[in-house]
Scaffold this motif. Structure first.
Motif, PDB file in Angstrom:
ATOM      1  N   ASP A  15       3.544 -11.406  28.069  1.00  2.54           N
ATOM      2  CA  ASP A  15       3.660 -13.053  28.164  1.00  2.54           C
ATOM      3  C   ASP A  15       2.284 -13.328  28.011  1.00  2.54           C
ATOM      4  OD1 ASP A  15       4.006 -15.685  29.060  1.00  2.54           O
ATOM      5  OD2 ASP A  15       5.467 -14.854  30.639  1.00  2.54           O
ATOM      6  N   MET A  16       2.062 -14.305  26.907  1.00  2.00           N
ATOM      7  CA  MET A  16       0.858 -14.849  26.852  1.00  2.00           C
ATOM      8  C   MET A  16       0.540 -15.844  27.631  1.00  2.00           C
ATOM      9  SD  MET A  16       0.946 -15.020  22.422  1.00  2.00           S
ATOM     10  CE  MET A  16      -0.391 -15.998  22.288  1.00  2.00           C
ATOM     11  N   GLY A  17       1.239 -16.224  28.665  1.00  2.00           N
ATOM     12  CA  GLY A  17       0.952 -17.317  29.683  1.00  2.00           C
ATOM     13  C   GLY A  17      -0.028 -16.923  30.443  1.00  2.00           C
ATOM     14  N   GLY A  18      -0.496 -17.762  31.276  1.00  2.00           N
ATOM     15  CA  GLY A  18      -1.598 -17.565  32.463  1.00  2.00           C
ATOM     16  C   GLY A  18      -3.185 -17.632  32.122  1.00  2.00           C
ATOM     17  N   PHE A  58       9.560 -13.280  15.718  1.00  2.00           N
ATOM     18  CA  PHE A  58       8.766 -13.550  14.365  1.00  2.00           C
ATOM     19  C   PHE A  58       8.186 -12.267  14.168  1.00  2.00           C
ATOM     20  CE2 PHE A  58       5.340 -14.990  11.770  1.00  2.00           C
ATOM     21  CZ  PHE A  58       6.081 -15.894  10.790  1.00  2.00           C
ATOM     22  N   ASP A  59       8.433 -11.666  12.988  1.00  4.06           N
ATOM     23  CA  ASP A  59       8.166 -10.360  12.635  1.00  4.06           C
ATOM     24  C   ASP A  59       6.869 -10.334  11.523  1.00  4.06           C
ATOM     25  OD1 ASP A  59       7.998  -7.597  11.837  1.00  4.06           O
ATOM     26  OD2 ASP A  59       9.951  -7.298  11.652  1.00  4.06           O
ATOM     27  N   LEU A 154      10.931 -22.003  21.095  1.00  4.08           N
ATOM     28  CA  LEU A 154      10.224 -21.337  22.192  1.00  4.08           C
ATOM     29  C   LEU A 154      11.429 -20.913  23.311  1.00  4.08           C
ATOM     30  CD1 LEU A 154       7.346 -23.745  22.499  1.00  4.08           C
ATOM     31  CD2 LEU A 154       7.313 -21.550  21.189  1.00  4.08           C
ATOM     32  N   GLY A 155      11.316 -19.667  24.171  1.00  4.46           N
ATOM     33  CA  GLY A 155      10.135 -18.546  23.744  1.00  4.46           C
ATOM     34  C   GLY A 155      10.311 -18.036  22.389  1.00  4.46           C
ATOM     35  N   LEU A 156       9.164 -17.745  22.023  1.00  4.16           N
ATOM     36  CA  LEU A 156       8.643 -17.293  20.787  1.00  4.16           C
ATOM     37  C   LEU A 156       8.241 -15.738  20.932  1.00  4.16           C
ATOM     38  CD1 LEU A 156       7.893 -18.674  17.408  1.00  4.16           C
ATOM     39  CD2 LEU A 156       6.518 -16.852  18.424  1.00  4.16           C
ATOM     40  N   LEU A 157       8.755 -14.606  20.188  1.00  7.60           N
ATOM     41  CA  LEU A 157       7.842 -13.440  20.345  1.00  7.60           C
ATOM     42  C   LEU A 157       7.564 -13.163  19.247  1.00  7.60           C
ATOM     43  CD1 LEU A 157       7.485 -10.615  21.596  1.00  7.60           C
ATOM     44  CD2 LEU A 157       9.744 -10.124  20.806  1.00  7.60           C
ATOM     45  N   GLN A 158       6.351 -12.861  18.737  1.00  7.00           N
ATOM     46  CA  GLN A 158       5.609 -12.498  17.651  1.00  7.00           C
ATOM     47  C   GLN A 158       5.346 -10.848  17.799  1.00  7.00           C
ATOM     48  OE1 GLN A 158       1.704 -13.464  17.096  1.00  7.00           O
ATOM     49  NE2 GLN A 158       1.442 -14.065  19.242  1.00  7.00           N
ATOM     50  N   HIS A 159       5.558  -9.954  16.609  1.00  6.87           N
ATOM     51  CA  HIS A 159       5.444  -8.630  16.834  1.00  6.87           C
ATOM     52  C   HIS A 159       5.139  -8.089  15.482  1.00  6.87           C
ATOM     53  CE1 HIS A 159       8.834  -6.620  15.289  1.00  6.87           C
ATOM     54  NE2 HIS A 159       9.351  -7.579  15.397  1.00  6.87           N
TER      55      HIS A 159
END
Length: 269
Positions: A15-18, A58-59, A154-159
């Motif tokens: 998680d990119m939060g924080g 998102f790949d 959002l939520g968005l996952l990039q990988h």
């Protein structure tokens, strides 16, 4: 390390939060994620994944990579794939996606070994070149930066494959847009080395019997990340545009008002 979300089928899911921004606000949790490949997610993982309320995957991989290890199709989740490495560049350096004549393995480093990659290229030089070009006029990152401005995506996952290079650059661009400092972005980038240390050491041990010392050093460079790689991104941005604000505005259309809107959506006090 509280960024890491443990899954059985991934090793670098976060998680990119924080993270704190330069004005003292904080990136919200549960909106933006980053990861390595998803093809090995277990049934238990899938239940935990769905609980994250991710709407977009998102790949950054190319067609061959994705065909070899496809992303899961999950109800209610939009799958988008747009390669972050230009076709000409990927074929020139014989990246795993261009290995159709070889039998593909379960790990991209083994694929590289089988392709003769480590006999032909010095990994550090190659990676520096990739990073120095990645953030400029890249359709994949342009699409990413458009998506993060859409609340319903959002939520968005990039990988990507390992969740460190292509995903590392994408993560840096998102955090820049949100007002996170370069120093904090570098910390997030280098976190891969800590998360992956035990696994990478095991990969090196397994390959030590098959490779000479020079090839093994190349593998070690490819498995990890270095400050110089992300520095190459920052340098190329500033050399091309003069500064971060002009870059975000001219490259992605993220002027002052749009950045404020994005930050209101993704930041908290």
């Amino acid at each position: 390390m509280n960024q890491v979300i443990p899954f059985q089928g991934t090793r670098n899911f976060r998680d990119m939060g924080g993270y704190r921004t330069v004005d003292g606000r904080k990136v919200k949790r549960g909106l933006l994620f980053r990861s390595d490949e998803l093809t090995a997610l277990s049934e238990q993982d899938m239940a935990a994944f769905k609980a994250l309320n991710i709407r977009t995957i998102f790949d950054y991989r190319d067609e061959s990579e994705a065909r070899h290890k496809p992303d899961p199709e999950i109800a209610g989740v939009m799958n988008i794939r747009l390669s972050a490495v230009p076709e000409a560049q990927a074929s020139q350096i014989n990246l795993p996606g261009h290995m159709e004549k070889h039998k593909r393995s379960s790990h991209y480093i083994v694929d590289l070994v089988q392709s003769g990659f480590f006999k032909q290229f010095r990994a550090e030089d190659l990676l520096l070149e990739l990073y120095s070009k990645a953030a400029i006029n890249n359709p994949s990152y342009k699409r990413l930066m458009d998506l993060i401005q859409q609340p319903d995506r959002l939520g968005l996952l990039q990988h990507c494959t390992a969740g460190k290079d292509r995903t590392g650059v994408g993560s840096a661009l998102i955090l820049l847009a949100l007002g996170v400092s370069e120093a904090t972005i570098m910390e997030d980038f280098l976190l891969t080395n800590e998360i992956m240390r035990a696994y990478n050491n095991e990969q090196l041990r397994m390959l030590s019997e098959k490779l000479n010392d020079e090839e093994l050093r190349n593998v070690e460079q490819m498995l990890g990340v270095k400050e110089a790689f992300m520095d190459a991104v920052f340098v190329s941005i500033k050399r091309t545009y003069g500064g971060i604000e002009d870059y975000l505005s001219k490259e992605f259309g993220l002027g002052h008002e749009k950045r404020e809107t994005l930050q209101e959506m993704c930041l908290e006090s």
